[in-house]
Write an enzyme that holds these catalytic residues in place. Structure first.
Site, PDB file in Angstrom:
ATOM      1  N   HIS A 133       4.519  24.953 -89.118  1.00 46.15           N
ATOM      2  CA  HIS A 133       3.443  24.502 -90.017  1.00 46.15           C
ATOM      3  C   HIS A 133       3.334  22.982 -90.126  1.00 46.15           C
ATOM      4  CE1 HIS A 133       2.738  28.620 -91.324  1.00 46.15           C
ATOM      5  NE2 HIS A 133       4.045  28.757 -91.283  1.00 46.15           N
ATOM      6  N   SER A 153       6.947  28.045 -94.868  1.00 48.72           N
ATOM      7  CA  SER A 153       5.703  28.769 -94.618  1.00 48.72           C
ATOM      8  C   SER A 153       5.071  29.362 -95.873  1.00 48.72           C
ATOM      9  CB  SER A 153       5.933  29.869 -93.580  1.00 48.72           C
ATOM     10  OG  SER A 153       6.994  30.712 -93.967  1.00 48.72           O
ATOM     11  N   LYS A 193      -0.852  28.135 -84.927  1.00 53.23           N
ATOM     12  CA  LYS A 193      -1.250  27.650 -86.245  1.00 53.23           C
ATOM     13  C   LYS A 193      -2.215  26.475 -86.075  1.00 53.23           C
ATOM     14  CE  LYS A 193       2.128  30.462 -88.079  1.00 53.23           C
ATOM     15  NZ  LYS A 193       3.524  30.849 -88.015  1.00 53.23           N
TER      16      LYS A 193
HETATM   17  C1  PLP Z   1       4.428  31.866 -87.833  1.00 58.01           C
HETATM   18  C2  PLP Z   1       5.824  31.414 -87.804  1.00 58.01           C
HETATM   19  C3  PLP Z   1       6.681  31.816 -86.790  1.00 58.01           C
HETATM   20  C4  PLP Z   1       6.298  32.857 -85.780  1.00 58.01           C
HETATM   21  O1  PLP Z   1       5.396  32.370 -84.867  1.00 58.01           O
HETATM   22  P1  PLP Z   1       4.473  33.402 -84.061  1.00 58.01           P
HETATM   23  O2  PLP Z   1       4.005  32.626 -82.906  1.00 58.01           O
HETATM   24  O3  PLP Z   1       3.385  33.777 -85.007  1.00 58.01           O
HETATM   25  O4  PLP Z   1       5.340  34.556 -83.689  1.00 58.01           O
HETATM   26  C5  PLP Z   1       7.933  31.261 -86.748  1.00 58.01           C
HETATM   27  N1  PLP Z   1       8.352  30.383 -87.678  1.00 58.01           N
HETATM   28  C6  PLP Z   1       7.566  30.004 -88.698  1.00 58.01           C
HETATM   29  C7  PLP Z   1       8.080  29.042 -89.717  1.00 58.01           C
HETATM   30  C8  PLP Z   1       6.282  30.524 -88.790  1.00 58.01           C
HETATM   31  O5  PLP Z   1       5.501  30.188 -89.813  1.00 58.01           O
END
Ligand code: PLP
Length: 397
Positions: free
Chosen positions: A210, A182, A242
């Protein structure tokens, strides 16, 4: 003995962070329109959100949300197992499983909760959880909450992971990695990790927050793009907030895995189901992400354009083929100063500082989206070229 005041201690910790220039600041966006944001009277072109395919404001999503809300209201009313599980959730789960090539999928309200829930359900106190050092915070928290022994290997180091698994060959073991990291944007060595897991009897889990929507010919994510699937990666987690532009998350796996999670993942059982209208909107997003491959093509063309321009400027690019294109600036002050200079020039690019990234690895986390245009990427490059040379290590003065 005087008991310490917890609230005073917290305030002291905050003051220390602020003095070190590490305090986080919450600011309100008044209006978002595509990649544009209106904030505190300033119009900013954002290069920091995770709406990689530009779907968050797509009319098809808005319409699906409105229609489902007209039909069944807003709240789900209860947890999935009580009466909150609606046709919209079931349809989304089925489509997510089909898209990723897995047998079943289970919705969670957030990615954070999905990871906590999976790990708590799979891991027991004396198990081993082996993780990449740069994994997302909630994977690390998940292992700790489950009470497993957490061992972190150096970033993307398959031999390091092998050594850690070998240290306790008889223990139940989960190897968990981000598919796309991330804060760095690079892709985990998934085939080699899958082989390691098969040979050592460890269960392999990938968090593809991602990668979903961005990688793979149909946007199925990093696992499918690597030629892998449920047999090699039996636990796949990804988020809906995302590239899909919505909110929530899911875990995909075998029928047995999903049934097991449904019985024992506490963050699934003891929480309100996501609003059904949101599930309907997410299904609309999934269809666009899967079928409109021009969005992915455009995103990857913008990534190539940005990387080429940044290389020409001698900017300290990290080796990332994804929408996350960080510029490594080193110390927290340099990253903050660069972010502020960009903001003055009309760009929103957040500085990522410790403890989110290791000390000395502060950076600008630039993200690209199919919502951007080529000229906007060029404008960002132009603004980056104007950053003071001393703020950008490695750049020719
Ligand atoms: C954003 C993210 C999460 C958390 O997801 P949310 O739905 O925002 O709680 C988990 N793992 C990774 C790698 C992320 O980038």
């Amino acid at each position: 003995m005087m008991r310490p005041s917890l609230t005073e201690r917290l305030a002291r910790q905050h003051a220390e962070r602020a003095a070190a220039g590490l305090a986080r600041r919450l600011r309100t966006v008044d209006r978002a329109e595509g990649p544009w944001m209106q904030r505190e009277g300033q119009r900013l072109l954002a290069f920091c959100n995770n709406d990689y395919l530009g779907l968050a404001q797509h009319p098809a999503l808005v319409r699906a949300l409105q229609q489902a809300a007209d039909a069944s209201g807003v709240g789900s009313g209860s947890a999935h197992l009580i009466g909150g599980h609606r046709a919209e959730h079931a349809a989304l789960e089925e489509a997510l499983a089909e898209w990723t090539g897995y047998e079943r999928a289970l919705l969670f309200s957030t990615g954070y909760m999905a990871n906590l829930g999976v790990m708590q359900a799979l891991l027991q106190r004396d198990d081993l959880c082996v993780q990449d050092k740069l994994n997302h915070a909630c994977l690390l928290d998940g292992a700790q909450l489950a009470g497993a022994e957490l061992k972190r290997y150096p970033h993307a180091d398959v031999d390091g992971a092998a050594r850690q698994l070998a240290s306790r060959p008889a223990a139940g073991a989960l190897l968990a990695t981000d598919g796309v990291f991330s804060m760095d944007g690079d892709i985990a060595p998934l085939p080699a990790l899958a082989t390691l897991c098969r040979e050592s009897g460890a269960t392999f889990m990938v968090d593809d927050a991602h990668g979903l929507g961005v990688l793979g010919t149909r946007g199925e994510g990093s696992v499918g793009a690597a030629g892998l699937g449920q047999p090699e990666v039996p636990v796949l987690m990804a988020t809906l907030g995302k590239a899909l532009g919505c909110s929530g998350a899911f875990v995909a796996g075998s029928g047995a895995l999903i049934d097991g999670l449904l019985q024992s993942a506490r963050t699934y059982i003891y929480t309100t189901a996501m609003p059904p209208a949101l599930a309907a909107a997410t299904l609309a997003a999934l269809r666009l992400a899967r079928d409109e491959s021009w969005r992915r093509d455009k995103l990857h063309a913008l990534i190539a354009r940005f990387r080429q321009g940044a290389a020409q400027l001698g900017l300290p690019l990290m080796p990332s083929p994804t929408a996350i294109q960080p510029l490594l600036l080193g110390d927290a002050q340099a990253a903050l100063a660069a972010s502020q200079a960009l903001e003055a020039a009309g760009f929103l690019v957040t500085a990522i500082r410790p403890p989110t990234v290791p000390a000395g690895k502060a950076r600008l986390r630039i993200t690209l989206s199919a919502a951007h245009e080529e000229t906007q990427v060029d404008q960002l490059l132009e603004a980056l070229s104007r950053l003071p040379a001393r703020a950008v290590p490695g750049r020719p003065v």
